[in-house]
Design a protein around this motif. Sequence first.
Motif, PDB file in Angstrom:
ATOM      1  N   ASN A  31       1.251 -12.521  19.490  1.00  0.00           N
ATOM      2  CA  ASN A  31       0.176 -13.472  19.192  1.00  0.00           C
ATOM      3  C   ASN A  31       0.063 -13.708  17.689  1.00  0.00           C
ATOM      4  O   ASN A  31      -0.174 -14.841  17.252  1.00  0.00           O
ATOM      5  CB  ASN A  31      -1.159 -12.972  19.744  1.00  0.00           C
ATOM      6  N   GLU A  32       0.236 -12.660  16.908  1.00  0.00           N
ATOM      7  CA  GLU A  32       0.179 -12.802  15.454  1.00  0.00           C
ATOM      8  C   GLU A  32       1.297 -13.715  14.960  1.00  0.00           C
ATOM      9  O   GLU A  32       1.074 -14.555  14.082  1.00  0.00           O
ATOM     10  CB  GLU A  32       0.272 -11.428  14.777  1.00  0.00           C
ATOM     11  N   ARG A  35       0.322 -17.234  15.903  1.00  0.00           N
ATOM     12  CA  ARG A  35      -0.792 -17.662  15.065  1.00  0.00           C
ATOM     13  C   ARG A  35      -0.255 -18.185  13.733  1.00  0.00           C
ATOM     14  O   ARG A  35      -0.649 -19.248  13.257  1.00  0.00           O
ATOM     15  CB  ARG A  35      -1.757 -16.497  14.846  1.00  0.00           C
ATOM     16  N   ASP A 109      -7.209 -23.194  10.205  1.00  0.00           N
ATOM     17  CA  ASP A 109      -7.703 -22.120  11.066  1.00  0.00           C
ATOM     18  C   ASP A 109      -8.684 -22.678  12.104  1.00  0.00           C
ATOM     19  O   ASP A 109      -8.662 -22.267  13.263  1.00  0.00           O
ATOM     20  CB  ASP A 109      -8.369 -21.033  10.219  1.00  0.00           C
ATOM     21  N   LEU A 112      -6.668 -24.306  14.751  1.00  0.00           N
ATOM     22  CA  LEU A 112      -6.063 -23.288  15.613  1.00  0.00           C
ATOM     23  C   LEU A 112      -7.068 -22.791  16.646  1.00  0.00           C
ATOM     24  O   LEU A 112      -6.757 -22.695  17.835  1.00  0.00           O
ATOM     25  CB  LEU A 112      -5.528 -22.120  14.783  1.00  0.00           C
ATOM     26  N   ARG A 113      -8.280 -22.496  16.198  1.00  0.00           N
ATOM     27  CA  ARG A 113      -9.307 -22.021  17.139  1.00  0.00           C
ATOM     28  C   ARG A 113      -9.624 -23.084  18.188  1.00  0.00           C
ATOM     29  O   ARG A 113      -9.822 -22.756  19.362  1.00  0.00           O
ATOM     30  CB  ARG A 113     -10.567 -21.603  16.383  1.00  0.00           C
ATOM     31  N   LEU A 116      -6.789 -23.063  20.691  1.00  0.00           N
ATOM     32  CA  LEU A 116      -6.856 -21.882  21.550  1.00  0.00           C
ATOM     33  C   LEU A 116      -7.980 -21.978  22.581  1.00  0.00           C
ATOM     34  O   LEU A 116      -7.863 -21.431  23.673  1.00  0.00           O
ATOM     35  CB  LEU A 116      -7.021 -20.619  20.701  1.00  0.00           C
TER      36      LEU A 116
END
Length: 133
Positions: A31-32, A35, A109, A112-113, A116
């Motif tokens: 996942n990292e 990301r 970021d 990205l959130r 997700l």
Amino acid sequence: MDQASVREQSLTSHLALAACRDGHGNGHLFNELMRTVYLAWFLQQDGYGNEPVGRFKAAEYAVEAALELAHAANEWVLAEDAVPVFKSLLALHDAQLATVPQHKIVSADRRLRQFLAGTASSPVPDADPDGMS
């Protein structure tokens, strides 16, 4: 970003790649990696980078294959032929972290959130037939 934060984010991503490459990965580390890939993609969309879309798709496909292997055989390893793709994208993200204004990183970021939290399978469009455009 301040240099300590840049180094910490970079080190986290590179250590995740090393662990996943060497068969010591897990769901968190994969996942990292993704990301980092997605943040690099969003920042590139804002004009910070010029990597071919196919490289981002190749990273996604490599992680999907690794997750299938983990599910089938409980082996958390990234295929060796995918390592150069991730090295290239991590280098891009390192350069982005060193040069991109903080507000652009915060915006990436946030994107990205949002991704997700949604239902889309990928924020990266399909690559052109040559696989790298």
